[in-house]
Design an enzyme around this catalytic site. Structure first.
Site, short mmCIF file in Angstrom:
data_model
loop_
_atom_site.label_atom_id
_atom_site.label_comp_id
_atom_site.label_asym_id
_atom_site.label_seq_id
_atom_site.Cartn_x
_atom_site.Cartn_y
_atom_site.Cartn_z
N ASP A 164 -87.01 -23.94 -100.13
CA ASP A 164 -85.92 -23.01 -99.77
C ASP A 164 -86.50 -21.65 -99.43
O ASP A 164 -87.50 -21.21 -100.03
CB ASP A 164 -84.95 -22.86 -100.93
CG ASP A 164 -83.95 -24.01 -101.00
OD1 ASP A 164 -84.10 -24.97 -100.22
OD2 ASP A 164 -83.03 -23.94 -101.83
N ASP A 192 -79.26 -28.97 -93.81
CA ASP A 192 -79.39 -29.64 -95.11
C ASP A 192 -78.08 -29.66 -95.90
O ASP A 192 -78.11 -29.81 -97.11
CB ASP A 192 -80.49 -28.94 -95.92
CG ASP A 192 -80.91 -29.73 -97.15
OD1 ASP A 192 -81.04 -30.96 -97.04
OD2 ASP A 192 -81.11 -29.13 -98.22
#
Length: 427
Positions: free
Chosen positions: A176, A319
């Site tokens: 991330d 995502d």
């Protein structure tokens, strides 16, 4: 007879002149692009007619979508007033801010953000002393759970990459990005998408801010690297002992401080989720996929999913395999997979839009006035109040380029179905 002949000949000449003007204009405007917005020829998969059509509309977008729209200036001014932290003079007012946040009840936004409260929230997230730190074990990525003085909780997603780092590979590849979480918050505010937790860049000192208040569980997930520096590998689905987060030369760890959402949320699998392997999902092979979805979702819910796809496309977050709903609104959580590669535009993130060809009228009207750099300029202005740089210039240019593609996709839908079918009022 002679008069009739003269009249007919005059009409013939007039038609000839009009046709010459038309062909001259057409020949001189083919592939002509705005000097301000040069759309680069990126490598894209044009195997489907849909993508080909969208790129055709992109080539001929009207100038109104390439120039700044002055109608946005009043909205920009309100946002600046709300996020201007120069008016936050007393740090002790943080507790009063949290009281306002905790007592907030609204059907139009997740948290308050107008009349200066937006800047106050971010300032409190960024500066309130930490009372306790623990691992946040839920999820696939390393993050910490911080309890601030005054009992306000927040998630802390540590920095994994420098801003200049480019993520190659799949759209969901890599760790991330902490800056993507914060960028996403400002983006949502500018888009008028109000269902997102506040997020800001914060630096914490490992020895002074973390260790004195770390739980025993967190301490067990710390170790020293080869240089003797104490680092954290955390506790999560993908956390590994050899993939640590370490402080910089100043002993600090930078990360995204995200306000904890202490609410009961409904969780759904996204109809447009990816398989994360070689298998194609139904939405990737069925051009009539949206027809099936319309039978299982309300119009409001479907329109909300389409709005989220616009948001995800701008930052290239591919995502969102599931999503959370509160008060019948999708909450924009987990935005860390954005800002991976500024040279890649995965157009299939917009599948909900180009397959369903629906959009709330109010959303489209707001998107139209963000043209010509208003979107990226406002994000830069708002983030300046926290003294942070959220992304490289390449990423800001990519945001503007992708906005043009959203405009083109909407034009594609209008071309197929007409405005009356595409735009939905009352949502």
């Amino acid at each position: 007879m002679s008069l009739n002949y003269a009249f007919s000949f005059s009409v013939f000449l007039l038609v000839l002149v009009v046709l010459n003007i038309y062909f001259f204009y057409t020949l001189n405007t083919i592939n002509k692009k705005s000097p301000k917005f040069n759309v680069p020829k990126l490598r894209v998969d044009l195997t489907t007619n849909v993508f080909q059509d969208i790129y055709e509309y992109l080539n001929y977008l009207p100038n109104q979508y390439k120039n700044k729209n002055s109608k946005f200036m009043s909205i920009q001014k309100k946002l600046i007033n709300s996020f201007n932290t120069s008016r936050v003079t007393n740090p002790a007012h943080a507790q009063h801010t949290w009281v306002e946040v905790d007592n907030w009840v609204s059907n139009i936004s997740l948290f308050p953000h107008e009349d200066g409260i937006g800047g106050k929230m971010l300032h409190a997230l960024q500066s309130t002393p930490i009372a306790l730190v623990d691992n946040a074990p839920k999820g696939t990525q390393l993050k910490l759970l911080l309890l601030l003085e005054g009992n306000q909780k927040l998630y802390f997603k540590p920095k994994r990459y420098n801003l200049e780092h480019v993520i190659n590979g799949k759209i969901y590849a890599g760790f991330d990005r902490h800056n993507s979480e914060v960028f996403a918050y400002y983006l949502a505010m500018v888009l008028n998408f109000k269902w997102i937790p506040p997020s800001v860049i914060r630096k914490v000192h490992l020895d002074n801010d973390i260790l004195p208040v770390a739980t025993s569980g967190l301490r067990k997930t710390m170790l020293k690297n080869s240089k003797g520096t104490l680092c954290i590998y955390g506790k999560c689905f993908y956390c590994k002992i050899n993939e640590t987060v370490c402080p910089d030369d100043n002993g600090e760890v930078e990360g995204a401080a995200i306000l904890y959402l202490d609410k009961q949320l409904k969780v759904y699998k996204s109809p447009w989720r990816r398989s994360y392997n070689a298998k194609k999902m139904e939405w990737e092979i069925d051009s009539d996929f949206c027809v099936k979805i319309r039978g299982s979702l309300s119009t409001r819910h479907l329109l909300n999913l389409i709005e989220v796809s616009l948001f995800d496309f701008l930052i290239q977050n591919g995502d969102r395999h599931r999503y959370e709903v509160y008060k019948e609104q999708i909450i924009l959580l987990d935005n860390g997979k954005g800002l991976g590669n500024p040279l890649v535009d995965e157009l299939d993130i917009l599948a909900p839009l180009y397959q369903c060809c629906m959009l709330p009228t109010s959303t489209w009207q707001h998107l139209e006035i963000l043209s010509g750099g208003n979107l990226s300029d406002t994000i830069k202005l708002l983030s300046k109040f926290q003294g942070i740089k959220l992304a490289t210039e390449e990423h800001f240019k990519a945001i503007e380029r992708r906005l043009l593609k959203i405009y083109a996709t909407v034009q594609y839908c209008i071309g197929r179905y007409g405005s009356s079918k595409v735009f939905r009022s009352g949502f």
